[in-house]
Structures are given as structure tokens and as C-alpha cells.
Design a protein around this motif. Structure first.
Motif, PDB file in Angstrom:
ATOM      1  N   UNK A   1       0.824  -1.293   0.092  1.00  0.00           N
ATOM      2  CA  UNK A   1       0.013   0.066   0.019  1.00  0.00           C
ATOM      3  C   UNK A   1       1.004   1.209   0.046  1.00  0.00           C
ATOM      4  N   UNK A   2       2.119   1.310   0.819  1.00  0.00           N
ATOM      5  CA  UNK A   2       2.824   2.312   0.671  1.00  0.00           C
ATOM      6  C   UNK A   2       3.335   2.585  -0.558  1.00  0.00           C
TER       7      UNK A   2
ATOM      8  N   UNK B   1      -8.145  -2.106   6.059  1.00  0.00           N
ATOM      9  CA  UNK B   1      -7.809  -1.480   7.144  1.00  0.00           C
ATOM     10  C   UNK B   1      -8.646  -1.680   8.387  1.00  0.00           C
ATOM     11  N   UNK B   2      -9.778  -1.667   8.240  1.00  0.00           N
ATOM     12  CA  UNK B   2     -10.643  -2.112   9.802  1.00  0.00           C
ATOM     13  C   UNK B   2     -10.173  -3.522  10.081  1.00  0.00           C
ATOM     14  N   UNK B   3     -10.219  -4.418   9.278  1.00  0.00           N
ATOM     15  CA  UNK B   3      -9.688  -5.733   9.925  1.00  0.00           C
ATOM     16  C   UNK B   3      -8.426  -5.799  10.250  1.00  0.00           C
ATOM     17  N   UNK B   4      -7.409  -5.168   9.736  1.00  0.00           N
ATOM     18  CA  UNK B   4      -6.074  -5.218  10.209  1.00  0.00           C
ATOM     19  C   UNK B   4      -6.046  -4.500  11.527  1.00  0.00           C
TER      20      UNK B   4
ATOM     21  N   UNK C   1      -6.155   7.040  14.960  1.00  0.00           N
ATOM     22  CA  UNK C   1      -7.368   7.762  14.794  1.00  0.00           C
ATOM     23  C   UNK C   1      -6.977   8.867  13.913  1.00  0.00           C
ATOM     24  N   UNK C   2      -5.792   9.633  14.392  1.00  0.00           N
ATOM     25  CA  UNK C   2      -5.351  10.963  13.759  1.00  0.00           C
ATOM     26  C   UNK C   2      -4.890  10.203  12.377  1.00  0.00           C
ATOM     27  N   UNK C   3      -4.392   9.013  12.106  1.00  0.00           N
ATOM     28  CA  UNK C   3      -4.090   8.580  10.763  1.00  0.00           C
ATOM     29  C   UNK C   3      -5.507   8.359   9.876  1.00  0.00           C
ATOM     30  N   UNK C   4      -6.490   8.019  10.499  1.00  0.00           N
ATOM     31  CA  UNK C   4      -7.968   7.904   9.916  1.00  0.00           C
ATOM     32  C   UNK C   4      -8.185   9.253   9.389  1.00  0.00           C
TER      33      UNK C   4
ATOM     34  N   UNK D   1      -1.982  12.550   2.537  1.00  0.00           N
ATOM     35  CA  UNK D   1      -2.480  11.043   2.631  1.00  0.00           C
ATOM     36  C   UNK D   1      -1.372  10.055   2.807  1.00  0.00           C
ATOM     37  N   UNK D   2      -0.111  10.247   2.578  1.00  0.00           N
ATOM     38  CA  UNK D   2       1.000   9.406   2.842  1.00  0.00           C
ATOM     39  C   UNK D   2       1.555   9.542   4.227  1.00  0.00           C
ATOM     40  N   UNK D   3       1.200  10.783   4.716  1.00  0.00           N
ATOM     41  CA  UNK D   3       1.487  11.041   6.352  1.00  0.00           C
ATOM     42  C   UNK D   3       0.670  10.336   7.014  1.00  0.00           C
ATOM     43  N   UNK D   4      -0.645  10.290   6.765  1.00  0.00           N
ATOM     44  CA  UNK D   4      -1.689   9.667   7.515  1.00  0.00           C
ATOM     45  C   UNK D   4      -1.200   7.973   7.472  1.00  0.00           C
ATOM     46  N   UNK D   5      -0.827   7.456   6.341  1.00  0.00           N
ATOM     47  CA  UNK D   5      -0.704   6.068   6.156  1.00  0.00           C
ATOM     48  C   UNK D   5       0.847   5.731   7.115  1.00  0.00           C
ATOM     49  N   UNK D   6       1.584   6.657   6.946  1.00  0.00           N
ATOM     50  CA  UNK D   6       2.613   6.479   7.899  1.00  0.00           C
ATOM     51  C   UNK D   6       2.424   6.359   9.223  1.00  0.00           C
ATOM     52  N   UNK D   7       1.505   7.215   9.726  1.00  0.00           N
ATOM     53  CA  UNK D   7       0.944   7.133  11.075  1.00  0.00           C
ATOM     54  C   UNK D   7       0.315   6.077  11.553  1.00  0.00           C
TER      55      UNK D   7
END
Length: 471
Positions: free
Chosen positions: A20-21, A354-357, A380-383, A438-444
Motif C-alpha cells: 500500500x505504501x 484497514x478495518x480488519x487489520x 485515529x489521527x491517521x484515519x 494522505x501518505x503522512x496519514x498512512x505512515x502514522x
């Protein structure tokens, strides 16, 4: 974690997030190439970056679906996985084959790659989303069959539930419909007609069954609502998804040389396609409101609720905006299509994985029910970072699409494609900025799993307890 064999889901989830990254990184490269045409050229041409971006999306979602199945099926069937060893073997085969394919895209010219992989013996390459060499497609079929055998045997020897059976039907449909990737007729109309049997009937057909089953499983675990209630909702949702999705394939047949009646069939049933996603949203919020327990994993609950809302907006609302034939006549293939595609994939499939993970990974890493409170705050910040930035990506692409349609297709003085592209460049820059966020959120999201070690205590309401067997 109730069954030891559920642990095989962990490498699938890790691989999914890593890929995903990679997908998002190539998305950012594509975004820059829209406004800086020679960025990374000739090392990574636009068509190669786009292939990698879209192929990584498909592959990491498949890893997520497989991991979800390997996690939830043992609990639903109340038995260990039929063959954990087979699951691990297929994981490595799939991962290595996927990595080699991506390296082939990046290091070898596509025409040369076709020669090296024997495409002349069985031509299947060159079609959007199905660019994989024939040998890779064969590998995908082998992995899919082994996966279905493993999951199917587990379900057969254990408890049968609506959730596991709906999931199995969706997975079987996924495997069967992929076989049309091997059918590549010379007639262009036939080619596009059956190409949509893979692409559309995946994302607007059988994948919705997989999505519904995973969402139902997570809500059963998080809310403690009676299984019978959730299963009734699931029946209705999947029925609506299949009825509207199968015939709704017609909205891809408007302008490819098929009979005119598809404009009516495609328009009518496509207009109904938002209904299952709206029902999924109502379903998720209704189950949370009726919950019988306060599960400590608040982040997973947030992802579950967000899935329904964003799927309805992206797949439902933005799909409906340009699905009627008289409107699609002007918007077909414009940036409005890209806007719909981004939010629909994110809302319907990225978020459910992402929910199941989010729900399963804490237990796969040895924690009782959830990550620490500090970890969940980061998650939640990443969400919110990913979700809000995706909303803005969609809005920017919609603005670009509306202007594109007006200047290029609808006005009395239509302008050339590249002239229009220069005039909507500002929207592409704004889309790029949103993509970085969005990438920052994914890293979080990744970081959140390594924040804090203290486990929050479960705070179950003093209502009738729900045993693992009942759940």
C-alpha cells in the motif's frame, strides 16, 4: 486470538500495508508527472508508473482479503485452518511473483517483457489493470485455487455461518471472473465487453460480498449484537449488490459498439447501485447504536463506520454523478472518472482492509483486545488524515473534471486536450499536496502499532455476555 492458525494472517497484513505504501509513492510520482511531464523520465515513464500504481492497488488488496479470510474463517468455523503451511507457501509465491512482476515493469521495456514471458504464445498483456504477463496470471490462478481450497476445506469441516459462506462465495467469484483475463479477442468490442467482466464484476460485484462479510464479522466482534440481526442485514445488502452490480455492468457498454439497449439497462441499474452502499452505512451505524458491549478497540470501530460512509460517497454518490448515459456521454474518461475511482476504492476496499487489520493485528501481536490508548489516538489521527485528504483529492479531481468537460467537450469552441490540461494544472497541484498528506496519514497508521505497550482493559457493559461461540 482463539486459534493458532490465525497467525498466518499476520504476514499477509504486513505485506498488504507495505505494498500500500508503495502504491501511494507511485501515485505521488504520477501526480508530479501530470504537472512535470519529464519527472523521472526516462527511468520511470508515465505509463510504467501508472501500471505499478494500479497493479499494486490490486495486489495489496488481494493480500488484505486473503489475510482477512485466514483470520476470520477459523473463528467462524470454530476450527483450525485446514493447512497453515499451504497458506504460508502461497504467501511467499504470491509475494515473490508480484515483486518480480513490478521489477519487470520498472526494469524492462513492456514490449520486451511481453517477449521474455511468452506473451506471443498466449496473448493476455496490454490491457489496463490486466497488464501482468501471462505467466504471472497463471501464478495468480494457482495461488487463488490453493487459497480457495484451504478456506473451503476449513469451512466444510467446521461451523457454517452466513458470514463465512458469503465470504466464500465472494472469493470464488473473484477467482472465476479473473479467468476472463486470459480471454483476449482481436475484436476490440468483444475485448472491452469481457474485460469489464473482470474489472467491473470484481469491484462492483463479488468484492462487495467480501467487503460485506468482513464488515459483518468485525461488527459482530465489536458490538456483540446478535448474529441473527447482522446476518439478516447482510442477506439484503449482498442481494442488492449483486442485482444492481451485475446488470449495472451496462454503464461500461454505452460507447464501445454494443447494442443501444445497454444505455437504458446500464443507466437504470447503475442508478440503483448506491443503494447497497447506503444500506451498508445504515447497517454499520445501526449495529453500533445497538451494541451490547463497549469494545476497547475504538480505532477499529472508527474504521468500520468510516467504511460505510466513504463507500457510499465514493462508490454511490460519485458513481451516480456520471453513470447516466446522457451525462456519461460528456464525462466518460474525464477526471470525474478518476475522482470516482479514487474515493470508491478507498471507501469500499482500502478502508475495509484497514478495518480488519486494525481489529486483528493487536491480537496477532499478542495483545488481548486492542492497542494502547496512545496507540489508538495515533491511529485515529491517521484515519482522519487519510480520509479527509482523500475527500479533497476527490474534490480537486472533480473540479478538474468539470472544467475539462466544459472546455474540451461541451463548449461551443472545444479546446485541444493538452491545452485543457494546462488550464486545469492548479487542480493537479492541489491533488498532489493532498496526496502527500494522505501518505503522512498512512505512515502514522503504521507507527500506531508501535506506540505504547500497555493494553487498555476491556470495559464490557453489564448486559448479557456474548461468548466466543455465540459471536
Amino acid at each position: 486470538m482463539q486459534y493458532k492458525s490465525q497467525a498466518v494472517a499476520k504476514p499477509y497484513f504486513i505485506a498488504a500495508i507495505a505494498l500500500f505504501i508503495g502504491q501511494i509513492l507511485f501515485g505521488l510520482i504520477l501526480g508530479l508527472q501530470y504537472v512535470m511531464g519529464d519527472f523521472l523520465f526516462p527511468e520511470i515513464p508515465f505509463n510504467v508508473a501508472r501500471m505499478v500504481h494500479t497493479n499494486l492497488l490490486i495486489v495489496w488488496l488481494l493480500f488484505g482479503f486473503m489475510g482477512a479470510a485466514y483470520y476470520l474463517v477459523p473463528e467462524e468455523a470454530e476450527t483450525e485452518l485446514h493447512s497453515p503451511g499451504l497458506a504460508i507457501l502461497m504467501f511467499w509465491i504470491f509475494l515473490i511473483a508480484g515483486a518480480l512482476t513490478v521489477l519487470g515493469y520498472l526494469l524492462v521495456p513492456y514490449a520486451r517483457l511481453a517477449e521474455l514471458t511468452g506473451n506471443h504464445l498466449w496473448p493476455t498483456m496490454g490491457r489496463e489493470f490486466l497488464e501482468q504477463p501471462t505467466i504471472t496470471k497463471v501464478g495468480i490462478v494457482v495461488v487463488a485455487l490453493a487459497f480457495l481450497y484451504n478456506v473451503g476445506m476449513t469451512i466444510l469441516k467446521g461451523r457454517k455461518t452466513v458470514v463465512s459462506l458469503v465470504l466464500l462465495i465472494g472469493l470464488v467469484g473473484l477467482a472465476v471472473l479473473f479467468l476472463f483475463a486470459f480471454y483476449n479477442p482481436e475484436n476490440l468490442v468483444k475485448d472491452k465487453f469481457y474485460w469489464w467482466w473482470v474489472v467491473h464484476l470484481w469491484v462492483e460485484g463479488v468484492w462487495e460480498l467480501i467487503m460485506g462479510a468482513i464488515l459483518a464479522f468485525v461488527l459482530i466482534k465489536l458490538t456483540g449484537v446478535d448474529r441473527e440481526v447482522i446476518e439478516k442485514w447482510l442477506y439484503v445488502i449482498i442481494a442488492m449488490a449483486l442485482i444492481t452490480g451485475i446488470i449495472g455492468t451496462g454503464h461500461h457498454y454505452f460507447w464501445i459498439g454494443t447494442p443501444e439497449y445497454w444505455q437504458w439497462w446500464g443507466s437504470i441499474f447503475s442508478a440503483l447501485e448506491p443503494l447497497p452502499f447506503f444500506m451498508m452505512t445504515v447497517f454499520a451505524f445501526n449495529m453500533v447504536n445497538r451494541r451490547r458491549r463497549n469494545h476497547p478497540n475504538k480505532a477499529a470501530m472508527l474504521w468500520a463506520l468510516g467504511t460505510g460512509v466513504m463507500a457510499f460517497l465514493g462508490a454511490g454518490v460519485w458513481g451516480f454523478l456520471h453513470t447516466l448515459a446522457p451525462v456519461n456521454y460528456y464525462t466518460h474518461g474525464s477526471q470525474i472518472t478518476a475522482a470516482h475511482g479514487h474515493m470508491a476504492f478507498y471507501g469500499a476496499y482500502v478502508m475495509i482492509v484497514l478495518t480488519i487489520i486494525s481489529y486483528a493485528m493487536p491480537m496477532l501481536r499478542g495483545r488481548e483486545a486492542a492497542n494502547s490508548n496512545r496507540s489508538q489516538v495515533v491511529e485515529m489521527w491517521s484515519f482522519w488524515l487519510m480520509t479527509v485528504s482523500m475527500v479533497f483529492i476527490t474534490l480537486f479531481l472533480t473540479g478538474a473534471g468539470i472544467l475539462q468537460v466544459w472546455l474540451q467537450r461541451y463548449s461551443d469552441d472545444p479546446q485541444p486536450f493538452m491545452v485543457v490540461q494546462e488550464k486545469i494544472e492548479l487542480f493537479y497541484w492541489m491533488r498532489e499536496v493532498a496526496g502527500v498528506i494522505f501518505l503522512i496519514g498512512l505512515v502514522l497508521y503504521v507507527i500506531s502499532f508501535f506506540v505504547g505497550q500497555r493494553q487498555p482493559e476491556a470495559s464490557a457493559k453489564p448486559l448479557p455476555a456474548v461468548s466466543p461461540a455465540e459471536a
